[in-house]
Design a protein around this motif. Structure first.
Motif, PDB file in Angstrom:
ATOM      1  N   GLU A   1       0.842  -1.202   0.000  1.00 40.95           N
ATOM      2  CA  GLU A   1       0.000   0.000   0.000  1.00 40.95           C
ATOM      3  C   GLU A   1       0.879   1.255   0.000  1.00 40.95           C
ATOM      4  O   GLU A   1       0.627   2.202  -0.751  1.00 40.95           O
ATOM      5  N   LEU A   2       1.915   1.262   0.809  1.00 37.93           N
ATOM      6  CA  LEU A   2       2.863   2.375   0.818  1.00 37.93           C
ATOM      7  C   LEU A   2       3.540   2.511  -0.544  1.00 37.93           C
ATOM      8  O   LEU A   2       3.682   3.619  -1.071  1.00 37.93           O
ATOM      9  N   PHE A   3       3.946   1.403  -1.126  1.00 35.02           N
ATOM     10  CA  PHE A   3       4.570   1.406  -2.447  1.00 35.02           C
ATOM     11  C   PHE A   3       3.629   2.014  -3.481  1.00 35.02           C
ATOM     12  O   PHE A   3       4.012   2.895  -4.248  1.00 35.02           O
ATOM     13  N   HIS A   4       2.382   1.558  -3.497  1.00 29.89           N
ATOM     14  CA  HIS A   4       1.391   2.058  -4.462  1.00 29.89           C
ATOM     15  C   HIS A   4       1.140   3.552  -4.272  1.00 29.89           C
ATOM     16  O   HIS A   4       1.117   4.317  -5.244  1.00 29.89           O
ATOM     17  N   GLN A   5       0.965   3.979  -3.032  1.00 28.64           N
ATOM     18  CA  GLN A   5       0.723   5.398  -2.761  1.00 28.64           C
ATOM     19  C   GLN A   5       1.919   6.251  -3.162  1.00 28.64           C
ATOM     20  O   GLN A   5       1.765   7.347  -3.704  1.00 28.64           O
ATOM     21  N   SER A   6       3.119   5.747  -2.930  1.00 23.69           N
ATOM     22  CA  SER A   6       4.327   6.499  -3.282  1.00 23.69           C
ATOM     23  C   SER A   6       4.466   6.671  -4.781  1.00 23.69           C
ATOM     24  O   SER A   6       4.876   7.737  -5.257  1.00 23.69           O
TER      25      SER A   6
END
Length: 167
Positions: free
Chosen positions: A12-17
């Motif tokens: 989720e952090l990867f996608h948001q970044s």
């Protein structure tokens, strides 16, 4: 040891970044294919989880001539398979029929598994289409020990969807 929730939170952090304009600058990550994103995901997981993130480990893959395949990543003991849909690609790229081999690898993996779907199109999958992953593909003849897996779906405009698929 990492849990499925920790792995999904990392993605989720990867996608948001990747979606943040100040991070991506001139890169259009949402136009990258799975093959193009894999080195970036590999570096991210190595930074997030340390040396316990291992890429491309051999596993059993029923239905193929060799009987083997490669899981995209193993994070601690959690198998991770990734599928990406670019903006111009049809929905079929993320549907269960197209990703049957990834599901088979997760079902045969002796441990926890996560199928991560990154959808960069403007027409996200419906909940009913995601529920299609509950209909498991056949593993062929013989007795097969099956493991369940989790599904994490990340689209542009929606909240992430998490499903537990039981074998």
């Amino acid at each position: 040891m990492a849990s499925i929730s920790q792995v999904i939170d990392a993605f989720e952090l990867f996608h948001q970044s990747l979606r943040r304009p100040e991070f991506r600058k001139s890169f259009r990550f949402d136009h990258w294919s799975e093959r193009q994103l894999l080195p970036l995901v590999r570096a991210f997981l190595l930074g997030y989880f340390g040396p316990r993130a291992e890429p491309e480990r051999m596993t059993v893959l029923p239905g193929k001539l060799t009987g083997q395949g490669r899981v995209d990543f193993i994070v601690y003991d959690v198998a991770v398979e990734l599928a990406v849909r670019r903006p111009w690609c049809p929905k079929a790229e993320l549907l269960p029929e197209k990703n049957a081999d990834e599901v088979r690898k997760l079902l045969k993996y002796n441990g926890l598994g996560v199928l991560v779907l990154l959808d960069y199109s403007k027409t996200p999958l419906s909940r009913a289409e995601l529920e299609g992953y509950r209909v498991l593909p056949t593993l062929g003849q013989g007795n097969h020990a099956k493991s369940g897996f989790s599904l994490a779906y990340f689209a542009l405009s929606e909240e992430p969807v998490r499903l537990n698929i039981r074998a």
